[in-house]
Motif scaffolding. Structure first.
Motif, mmCIF file in Angstrom:
data_model
loop_
_atom_site.group_PDB
_atom_site.id
_atom_site.type_symbol
_atom_site.label_atom_id
_atom_site.label_comp_id
_atom_site.label_asym_id
_atom_site.label_seq_id
_atom_site.Cartn_x
_atom_site.Cartn_y
_atom_site.Cartn_z
ATOM 1 N N ALA A 52 -1.780 -53.912 -23.042
ATOM 2 C CA ALA A 52 -1.407 -52.506 -23.214
ATOM 3 C C ALA A 52 -0.261 -52.362 -24.207
ATOM 4 C CB ALA A 52 -1.024 -51.897 -21.866
ATOM 5 N N GLU A 53 0.648 -53.315 -24.198
ATOM 6 C CA GLU A 53 1.813 -53.275 -25.079
ATOM 7 C C GLU A 53 1.485 -53.720 -26.499
ATOM 8 O OE1 GLU A 53 6.033 -53.114 -26.119
ATOM 9 O OE2 GLU A 53 4.942 -52.334 -24.387
ATOM 10 N N LEU A 54 0.648 -54.754 -26.638
ATOM 11 C CA LEU A 54 0.487 -55.431 -27.926
ATOM 12 C C LEU A 54 -0.858 -55.209 -28.598
ATOM 13 C CD1 LEU A 54 2.087 -58.826 -26.855
ATOM 14 C CD2 LEU A 54 3.200 -56.955 -28.077
ATOM 15 N N GLY A 55 -1.824 -54.667 -27.892
ATOM 16 C CA GLY A 55 -3.150 -54.526 -28.473
ATOM 17 C C GLY A 55 -3.935 -55.825 -28.425
ATOM 18 N N THR A 56 -4.935 -55.937 -29.290
ATOM 19 C CA THR A 56 -5.826 -57.108 -29.237
ATOM 20 C C THR A 56 -6.133 -57.683 -30.618
ATOM 21 O OG1 THR A 56 -7.809 -55.693 -29.323
ATOM 22 C CG2 THR A 56 -6.947 -56.229 -27.138
ATOM 23 N N SER A 57 -5.319 -57.356 -31.620
ATOM 24 C CA SER A 57 -5.658 -57.745 -32.995
ATOM 25 C C SER A 57 -5.069 -59.092 -33.387
ATOM 26 C CB SER A 57 -5.174 -56.673 -33.970
ATOM 27 O OG SER A 57 -3.763 -56.596 -33.956
ATOM 28 N N PHE A 58 -5.071 -60.058 -32.478
ATOM 29 C CA PHE A 58 -4.509 -61.375 -32.743
ATOM 30 C C PHE A 58 -5.252 -62.395 -31.890
ATOM 31 C CE2 PHE A 58 -2.147 -59.004 -29.588
ATOM 32 C CZ PHE A 58 -2.193 -59.834 -28.492
ATOM 33 N N GLU A 59 -5.165 -63.657 -32.291
ATOM 34 C CA GLU A 59 -5.747 -64.732 -31.502
ATOM 35 C C GLU A 59 -4.797 -65.033 -30.339
ATOM 36 O OE1 GLU A 59 -8.819 -65.823 -32.473
ATOM 37 O OE2 GLU A 59 -8.590 -64.307 -34.046
ATOM 38 N N PHE A 60 -5.367 -65.370 -29.183
ATOM 39 C CA PHE A 60 -4.544 -65.571 -27.995
ATOM 40 C C PHE A 60 -5.028 -66.813 -27.254
ATOM 41 C CE2 PHE A 60 -3.101 -63.612 -23.694
ATOM 42 C CZ PHE A 60 -1.886 -64.276 -23.792
ATOM 43 N N SER A 61 -4.158 -67.815 -27.164
ATOM 44 C CA SER A 61 -4.481 -69.073 -26.492
ATOM 45 C C SER A 61 -3.794 -69.106 -25.141
ATOM 46 C CB SER A 61 -4.011 -70.256 -27.351
ATOM 47 O OG SER A 61 -4.211 -71.484 -26.686
ATOM 48 N N LEU A 62 -4.546 -69.440 -24.099
ATOM 49 C CA LEU A 62 -4.013 -69.437 -22.744
ATOM 50 C C LEU A 62 -4.337 -70.746 -22.023
ATOM 51 C CD1 LEU A 62 -4.701 -65.919 -21.152
ATOM 52 C CD2 LEU A 62 -2.482 -67.021 -21.466
ATOM 53 N N ASP A 63 -3.312 -71.336 -21.437
ATOM 54 C CA ASP A 63 -3.502 -72.421 -20.476
ATOM 55 C C ASP A 63 -3.558 -71.796 -19.093
ATOM 56 O OD1 ASP A 63 -3.495 -74.626 -22.200
ATOM 57 O OD2 ASP A 63 -1.312 -74.681 -22.234
ATOM 58 N N LEU A 64 -4.564 -72.133 -18.316
ATOM 59 C CA LEU A 64 -4.668 -71.631 -16.949
ATOM 60 C C LEU A 64 -4.018 -72.638 -16.023
ATOM 61 C CD1 LEU A 64 -8.297 -70.205 -16.948
ATOM 62 C CD2 LEU A 64 -6.160 -69.116 -17.628
ATOM 63 N N LYS A 65 -3.012 -72.186 -15.283
ATOM 64 C CA LYS A 65 -2.194 -73.101 -14.494
ATOM 65 C C LYS A 65 -2.364 -72.869 -12.993
ATOM 66 C CE LYS A 65 0.213 -75.079 -17.875
ATOM 67 N NZ LYS A 65 1.677 -74.907 -17.905
ATOM 68 N N GLY A 66 -2.525 -73.957 -12.285
ATOM 69 C CA GLY A 66 -2.455 -73.974 -10.831
ATOM 70 C C GLY A 66 -3.276 -72.967 -10.066
ATOM 71 N N PRO A 67 -4.501 -72.632 -10.511
ATOM 72 C CA PRO A 67 -5.272 -71.673 -9.716
ATOM 73 C C PRO A 67 -5.635 -72.271 -8.361
ATOM 74 C CG PRO A 67 -6.651 -72.651 -11.422
ATOM 75 C CD PRO A 67 -5.247 -73.115 -11.677
ATOM 76 N N PRO A 68 -5.334 -71.580 -7.274
ATOM 77 C CA PRO A 68 -5.594 -72.160 -5.947
ATOM 78 C C PRO A 68 -7.070 -72.364 -5.657
ATOM 79 C CG PRO A 68 -4.940 -69.862 -5.771
ATOM 80 C CD PRO A 68 -4.717 -70.255 -7.197
ATOM 81 N N ASP A 69 -7.941 -71.588 -6.299
ATOM 82 C CA ASP A 69 -9.379 -71.697 -6.024
ATOM 83 C C ASP A 69 -10.134 -72.353 -7.164
ATOM 84 O OD1 ASP A 69 -9.093 -70.353 -3.555
ATOM 85 O OD2 ASP A 69 -9.022 -68.436 -4.607
ATOM 86 N N GLY A 70 -9.422 -73.086 -8.035
ATOM 87 C CA GLY A 70 -10.081 -73.728 -9.155
ATOM 88 C C GLY A 70 -9.912 -72.940 -10.441
#
Length: 245
Positions: A82-100
């Motif tokens: 909502a703050e930044l929009g979507t006009s950029f590449e975004f890399s995410l590490d998913l950490k410690g999800p309790p259900d996988g």
């Protein structure tokens, strides 16, 4: 070459993984942002590195807290878009999800799709192990998957050609290695991966010399804490940080 601002590449005395840090990185010309996503106890994806809050002796895991109990400086993924929009590449590490890994990835992709449709999802790069990525591929055809691993794992997996073939079969878009593993004798690996349709990424690229060396090898993306150096080598994306972007 995508320049991912690692945790927003915050300025000195600025908190990492916060909206001001991300906003500054985009305004400074970064073509991509990087962060870590955790699910709260009520299933809300939020951005934080180690997933633990509070002083010693009173520390609480984000996965044990509902979103309304988090400090205001910990952004939800919804607030991020909502703050930044979507006009950029975004890399995410998913950490410690309790259900996988997959449920967390589902939640992240759902927020991205709500924020910007398929175009936002196609600019999302989810990082994980090869088994996690292979299991997730059929759940969403748009999101890009990144295997963050080591050269030792690649070589134990039969070498670059064989391992790259497994990545391709699993629908993985990129192989991400620490920059110190991209040495001159391995520069040719980029071409092998490219022939397989796999991009080469390098993380922990901090000095101008390292960034320049990886650009010379032909890597498709690098991750750095240093915004000015990152933009100088990868080029400015000239973002307008906001929903209109």
């Amino acid at each position: 070459m995508i320049g991912f601002a690692h945790r927003g590449a915050p300025a000195p005395h600025q908190r990492e993984n916060t909206l001001p840090a991300f906003r500054r990185a985009l305004a400074g010309g970064a073509s991509g942002l990087e962060s870590d996503a955790w699910l709260t106890a009520d299933g809300v994806p939020v951005l934080h590195h180690d997933g633990v809050l509070g002083p010693p002796g009173r520390r609480r895991r984000i996965s044990d807290l509902t979103a309304d109990r988090l400090p205001a400086w910990v952004p939800s993924l919804t607030a991020f878009y909502a703050e930044l929009g979507t006009s950029f590449e975004f890399s995410l590490d998913l950490k410690g999800p309790p259900d996988g890994w997959a449920p967390a990835a589902d939640a992240v992709v759902a927020v991205a799709r709500s924020a910007g449709g398929s175009s936002a999802v196609r600019r999302l790069w989810l990082c994980g192990t090869l088994p996690e990525l292979a299991a997730f591929r059929d759940r969403d055809p748009d999101v890009r998957l990144v295997n963050s691993t080591s050269m030792r794992t690649v070589m134990d997996g039969g070498g670059v050609g064989a391992y790259g073939g497994r990545l391709r079969a699993a629908g993985v878009a990129a192989l991400n290695l620490r920059t110190r593993e991209w040495t001159p004798p391995r520069a040719g690996i980029v071409g092998v991966l490219r022939d397989l349709g796999i991009a080469a990424f390098g993380w922990d690229a901090q000095s101008t010399g390292t960034l320049t060396r990886l650009a010379g090898y032909g890597l498709e993306a690098v991750y750095s804490d240093h915004l000015a150096r990152l933009v100088r080598v990868t080029g400015s994306a000239r973002h307008s940080a906001g929903p209109a972007a």
